[in-house]
Design a protein around this motif. Structure first.
Motif, PDB file in Angstrom:
ATOM      1  N   HIS A  20      28.370 -20.986  79.658  1.00 59.14           N
ATOM      2  CA  HIS A  20      29.648 -21.593  80.010  1.00 59.14           C
ATOM      3  C   HIS A  20      30.641 -20.507  80.422  1.00 59.14           C
ATOM      4  CE1 HIS A  20      33.168 -24.202  79.888  1.00 59.14           C
ATOM      5  NE2 HIS A  20      33.760 -23.335  79.088  1.00 59.14           N
ATOM      6  N   TYR A  21      30.579 -19.356  79.747  1.00 60.85           N
ATOM      7  CA  TYR A  21      31.554 -18.282  79.956  1.00 60.85           C
ATOM      8  C   TYR A  21      30.992 -17.202  80.883  1.00 60.85           C
ATOM      9  CZ  TYR A  21      33.822 -20.429  75.935  1.00 60.85           C
ATOM     10  OH  TYR A  21      34.420 -21.320  75.082  1.00 60.85           O
ATOM     11  N   PHE A  22      31.667 -16.975  82.006  1.00 56.83           N
ATOM     12  CA  PHE A  22      31.248 -15.932  82.939  1.00 56.83           C
ATOM     13  C   PHE A  22      31.208 -14.565  82.262  1.00 56.83           C
ATOM     14  CE2 PHE A  22      32.035 -18.549  86.801  1.00 56.83           C
ATOM     15  CZ  PHE A  22      30.965 -18.115  87.564  1.00 56.83           C
ATOM     16  N   ALA A  23      32.217 -14.284  81.429  1.00 63.88           N
ATOM     17  CA  ALA A  23      32.318 -12.955  80.823  1.00 63.88           C
ATOM     18  C   ALA A  23      31.114 -12.632  79.961  1.00 63.88           C
ATOM     19  CB  ALA A  23      33.602 -12.859  79.994  1.00 63.88           C
ATOM     20  N   LEU A  24      30.648 -13.603  79.176  1.00 64.96           N
ATOM     21  CA  LEU A  24      29.502 -13.342  78.305  1.00 64.96           C
ATOM     22  C   LEU A  24      28.207 -13.261  79.113  1.00 64.96           C
ATOM     23  CD1 LEU A  24      30.637 -15.548  75.349  1.00 64.96           C
ATOM     24  CD2 LEU A  24      30.257 -13.093  75.288  1.00 64.96           C
ATOM     25  N   ARG A  25      28.130 -14.014  80.172  1.00 61.52           N
ATOM     26  CA  ARG A  25      26.967 -13.923  81.066  1.00 61.52           C
ATOM     27  C   ARG A  25      26.889 -12.518  81.672  1.00 61.52           C
ATOM     28  NH1 ARG A  25      26.745 -15.678  86.864  1.00 61.52           N
ATOM     29  NH2 ARG A  25      24.596 -16.251  87.406  1.00 61.52           N
ATOM     30  N   LYS A  26      28.031 -12.007  82.151  1.00 61.12           N
ATOM     31  CA  LYS A  26      28.039 -10.671  82.755  1.00 61.12           C
ATOM     32  C   LYS A  26      27.738  -9.597  81.707  1.00 61.12           C
ATOM     33  CE  LYS A  26      32.026 -11.125  84.960  1.00 61.12           C
ATOM     34  NZ  LYS A  26      33.167 -10.757  85.844  1.00 61.12           N
ATOM     35  N   MET A  27      28.166  -9.820  80.482  1.00 57.83           N
ATOM     36  CA  MET A  27      27.857  -8.874  79.413  1.00 57.83           C
ATOM     37  C   MET A  27      26.350  -8.800  79.187  1.00 57.83           C
ATOM     38  SD  MET A  27      29.554  -8.752  75.639  1.00 57.83           S
ATOM     39  CE  MET A  27      29.236  -7.380  74.534  1.00 57.83           C
ATOM     40  N   HIS A  28      25.689  -9.963  79.207  1.00 55.63           N
ATOM     41  CA  HIS A  28      24.239  -9.980  79.021  1.00 55.63           C
ATOM     42  C   HIS A  28      23.501  -9.346  80.200  1.00 55.63           C
ATOM     43  CE1 HIS A  28      23.160 -11.720  75.206  1.00 55.63           C
ATOM     44  NE2 HIS A  28      24.180 -12.542  75.305  1.00 55.63           N
ATOM     45  N   PHE A  29      24.072  -9.427  81.400  1.00 57.91           N
ATOM     46  CA  PHE A  29      23.455  -8.724  82.524  1.00 57.91           C
ATOM     47  C   PHE A  29      23.329  -7.229  82.219  1.00 57.91           C
ATOM     48  CE2 PHE A  29      24.938 -12.094  85.716  1.00 57.91           C
ATOM     49  CZ  PHE A  29      23.642 -12.526  85.975  1.00 57.91           C
ATOM     50  N   LEU A  30      24.337  -6.674  81.570  1.00 61.13           N
ATOM     51  CA  LEU A  30      24.391  -5.225  81.392  1.00 61.13           C
ATOM     52  C   LEU A  30      23.765  -4.722  80.099  1.00 61.13           C
ATOM     53  CD1 LEU A  30      28.006  -4.486  82.678  1.00 61.13           C
ATOM     54  CD2 LEU A  30      25.852  -4.073  83.857  1.00 61.13           C
ATOM     55  N   MET A  31      23.660  -5.558  79.101  1.00 60.94           N
ATOM     56  CA  MET A  31      23.299  -5.082  77.758  1.00 60.94           C
ATOM     57  C   MET A  31      21.969  -4.345  77.705  1.00 60.94           C
ATOM     58  SD  MET A  31      24.753  -8.185  75.367  1.00 60.94           S
ATOM     59  CE  MET A  31      24.049  -7.584  73.834  1.00 60.94           C
ATOM     60  N   ARG A  32      20.977  -4.797  78.448  1.00 59.26           N
ATOM     61  CA  ARG A  32      19.653  -4.171  78.411  1.00 59.26           C
ATOM     62  C   ARG A  32      19.269  -3.503  79.736  1.00 59.26           C
ATOM     63  NH1 ARG A  32      19.472  -8.156  74.651  1.00 59.26           N
ATOM     64  NH2 ARG A  32      18.053  -7.840  72.876  1.00 59.26           N
ATOM     65  N   SER A  33      20.186  -3.493  80.680  1.00 63.21           N
ATOM     66  CA  SER A  33      19.815  -3.048  82.020  1.00 63.21           C
ATOM     67  C   SER A  33      19.637  -1.540  82.110  1.00 63.21           C
ATOM     68  CB  SER A  33      20.868  -3.501  83.034  1.00 63.21           C
ATOM     69  OG  SER A  33      22.083  -2.813  82.836  1.00 63.21           O
ATOM     70  N   VAL A  34      18.600  -1.133  82.815  1.00 60.77           N
ATOM     71  CA  VAL A  34      18.393   0.281  83.136  1.00 60.77           C
ATOM     72  C   VAL A  34      18.761   0.553  84.587  1.00 60.77           C
ATOM     73  CG1 VAL A  34      16.577   0.515  81.407  1.00 60.77           C
ATOM     74  CG2 VAL A  34      15.954  -0.023  83.774  1.00 60.77           C
ATOM     75  N   ALA A  35      18.976  -0.511  85.365  1.00 65.21           N
ATOM     76  CA  ALA A  35      19.406  -0.376  86.762  1.00 65.21           C
ATOM     77  C   ALA A  35      19.918  -1.718  87.236  1.00 65.21           C
ATOM     78  CB  ALA A  35      18.254   0.082  87.650  1.00 65.21           C
ATOM     79  N   LEU A  36      20.784  -1.676  88.256  1.00 61.10           N
ATOM     80  CA  LEU A  36      21.283  -2.885  88.884  1.00 61.10           C
ATOM     81  C   LEU A  36      21.018  -2.796  90.377  1.00 61.10           C
ATOM     82  CD1 LEU A  36      23.674  -2.003  86.541  1.00 61.10           C
ATOM     83  CD2 LEU A  36      24.000  -4.444  86.920  1.00 61.10           C
ATOM     84  N   VAL A  37      20.470  -3.868  90.928  1.00 68.20           N
ATOM     85  CA  VAL A  37      20.123  -3.908  92.341  1.00 68.20           C
ATOM     86  C   VAL A  37      20.929  -5.028  92.978  1.00 68.20           C
ATOM     87  CG1 VAL A  37      18.258  -4.136  94.009  1.00 68.20           C
ATOM     88  CG2 VAL A  37      17.808  -3.094  91.780  1.00 68.20           C
ATOM     89  N   CYS A  38      21.764  -4.660  93.943  1.00 68.14           N
ATOM     90  CA  CYS A  38      22.709  -5.603  94.518  1.00 68.14           C
ATOM     91  C   CYS A  38      22.371  -5.887  95.974  1.00 68.14           C
ATOM     92  CB  CYS A  38      24.124  -5.034  94.393  1.00 68.14           C
ATOM     93  SG  CYS A  38      25.404  -6.264  94.634  1.00 68.14           S
ATOM     94  N   PHE A  39      22.087  -7.138  96.270  1.00 67.28           N
ATOM     95  CA  PHE A  39      21.802  -7.583  97.631  1.00 67.28           C
ATOM     96  C   PHE A  39      23.069  -8.215  98.215  1.00 67.28           C
ATOM     97  CE2 PHE A  39      17.713  -7.120  95.745  1.00 67.28           C
ATOM     98  CZ  PHE A  39      16.841  -6.834  96.789  1.00 67.28           C
ATOM     99  N   PRO A  40      23.113  -8.441  99.522  1.00 74.60           N
ATOM    100  CA  PRO A  40      24.301  -9.054 100.109  1.00 74.60           C
ATOM    101  C   PRO A  40      24.689 -10.352  99.407  1.00 74.60           C
ATOM    102  CG  PRO A  40      22.904  -8.208 101.838  1.00 74.60           C
ATOM    103  CD  PRO A  40      22.128  -8.052 100.563  1.00 74.60           C
ATOM    104  N   GLY A  41      25.991 -10.548  99.277  1.00 73.78           N
ATOM    105  CA  GLY A  41      26.483 -11.753  98.620  1.00 73.78           C
ATOM    106  C   GLY A  41      27.965 -11.914  98.833  1.00 73.78           C
ATOM    107  N   GLY A  42      28.515 -12.950  98.233  1.00 74.48           N
ATOM    108  CA  GLY A  42      29.923 -13.282  98.397  1.00 74.48           C
ATOM    109  C   GLY A  42      30.760 -12.877  97.201  1.00 74.48           C
ATOM    110  N   PHE A  43      31.734 -13.708  96.859  1.00 73.87           N
ATOM    111  CA  PHE A  43      32.684 -13.366  95.810  1.00 73.87           C
ATOM    112  C   PHE A  43      31.997 -13.068  94.474  1.00 73.87           C
ATOM    113  CE2 PHE A  43      36.149 -16.114  98.012  1.00 73.87           C
ATOM    114  CZ  PHE A  43      36.396 -15.082  98.899  1.00 73.87           C
ATOM    115  N   GLY A  44      31.023 -13.907  94.100  1.00 73.52           N
ATOM    116  CA  GLY A  44      30.356 -13.718  92.819  1.00 73.52           C
ATOM    117  C   GLY A  44      29.606 -12.406  92.754  1.00 73.52           C
ATOM    118  N   THR A  45      28.904 -12.084  93.821  1.00 74.28           N
ATOM    119  CA  THR A  45      28.151 -10.828  93.872  1.00 74.28           C
ATOM    120  C   THR A  45      29.097  -9.633  93.830  1.00 74.28           C
ATOM    121  OG1 THR A  45      26.412 -11.907  95.173  1.00 74.28           O
ATOM    122  CG2 THR A  45      26.487  -9.499  95.229  1.00 74.28           C
ATOM    123  N   LEU A  46      30.194  -9.711  94.586  1.00 69.96           N
ATOM    124  CA  LEU A  46      31.165  -8.618  94.591  1.00 69.96           C
ATOM    125  C   LEU A  46      31.805  -8.449  93.218  1.00 69.96           C
ATOM    126  CD1 LEU A  46      32.883  -9.325  98.028  1.00 69.96           C
ATOM    127  CD2 LEU A  46      31.352  -7.430  97.489  1.00 69.96           C
TER     128      LEU A  46
END
Length: 295
Positions: free
Chosen positions: A191-217
């Motif tokens: 439900h909460y964007f902030a907690l979702r984004k926190m979980h993206f980072l908690m275990r990540s060893v790398a982030l791979v960003c493909f073209p996108g809009g507001f959410g991706t940016l």
């Protein structure tokens, strides 16, 4: 005959689940509006405005505990647009548009076909990550936002080589459904964007960003900001599609005007192929099979 207790460390109190299942019906009180229900079994109570801090804690804990139980400690996060289709789907859209008389519709369909290149690269990259890391003592799992487009491509690439992957889906007004390639026990809903984004980072060893809009940016720049400010440890940020990103964001202007410091542009790397991205990660980490961890 011995009457000794056999379970020295037996549970002293029934669990919440056991107590909930054992509850006897109370006709006089099991009615709408009754306050008799156990607090943790009362969804109307849990959804009160004042319980927001509790709900936020639950959203933090559920994915965390599940991943702990499944031994997931290292992930590679894949961001990107939900609007980029597979080449097969994009080609079908072009053929459909050509049958009509709408030049603008055809132009949009042809652009989708061009952008579908990124779907296929995301799919291949996720396959490489999953296949190679499956031979490690500590596999690396692909994580996406769980929706269509680039997110689908990431989960699909892992699925097609027999691997597991994670989807962090979110409730949106237009209802974003999870794509069919996420491992079911690793498909979470937020439900909460902030907690979702926190979980993206908690275990990540790398982030791979493909073209996108507001959410991706939003996801990309929050990650960059956290690394730039030292709020989280540095990790590779790979931006797929140099031409797209350099047209979209003029990092040189940020440096020239003093908005970022010289060297901040080194927080990320441009890549154009799945193999190039994997090679860069191999240069940053020990990706050899049998390695004890990805840190």
């Amino acid at each position: 005959m011995s009457h000794k207790r056999k379970q020295l460390t037996a549970r002293n109190f029934p669990s919440a689940k056991e107590e909930t299942e054992a509850l006897a019906p109370q006709p006089n009180y099991d009615q709408p509006g009754s306050a008799y229900r156990l607090a943790f079994d009362d969804s109307e109570f849990l959804l009160r405005e004042e319980l927001r801090p509790v709900r936020m804690q639950l959203e933090l804990l559920k994915p965390e505990l599940v991943q702990q139980e499944l031994g997931i400690t290292a992930t590679i996060v894949m961001f990107g647009s939900a609007r980029i289709p597979s080449q097969e789907k994009a080609q079908a859209l072009v053929e459909q548009a050509r049958k009509g008389a709408d030049a603008e519709a055809l132009k949009r369909a042809e652009m989708q076909l061009t952008m579908s290149h990124y779907y296929e690269e995301a799919r291949r990259f996720a396959s490489i990550v999953t296949r190679v890391s499956s031979e490690r003592d500590n596999p690396i799992y692909v994580v996406t936002g769980g929706g269509p487009g680039i997110m689908e491509a990431g989960n699909r690439g892992a699925y097609e080589v027999g691997g597991k992957s994670i989807g962090l889906n979110i409730v949106l007004p237009h209802e974003q459904h999870p794509n069919p390639y996420i491992t079911p026990e690793l498909c979470f809903r937020f439900h909460y964007f902030a907690l979702r984004k926190m979980h993206f980072l908690m275990r990540s060893v790398a982030l791979v960003c493909f073209p996108g809009g507001f959410g991706t940016l939003d996801e990309l720049f929050e990650t960059m900001t956290l690394i730039q400010t030292g709020k989280c440890r540095p990790r590779p940020i790979l931006m797929f599609g140099r031409e797209f990103w350099t047209r979209l964001i003029n990092f040189e202007v940020l440096i020239e005007t003093g908005m970022i410091s010289p060297g901040d542009e080194k927080l990320f790397h441009f890549v154009d192929t799945a193999e190039q991205a994997w090679a860069l990660l191999e240069s940053e980490y020990d990706m050899n099979p049998g390695a004890n961890n990805a840190e």
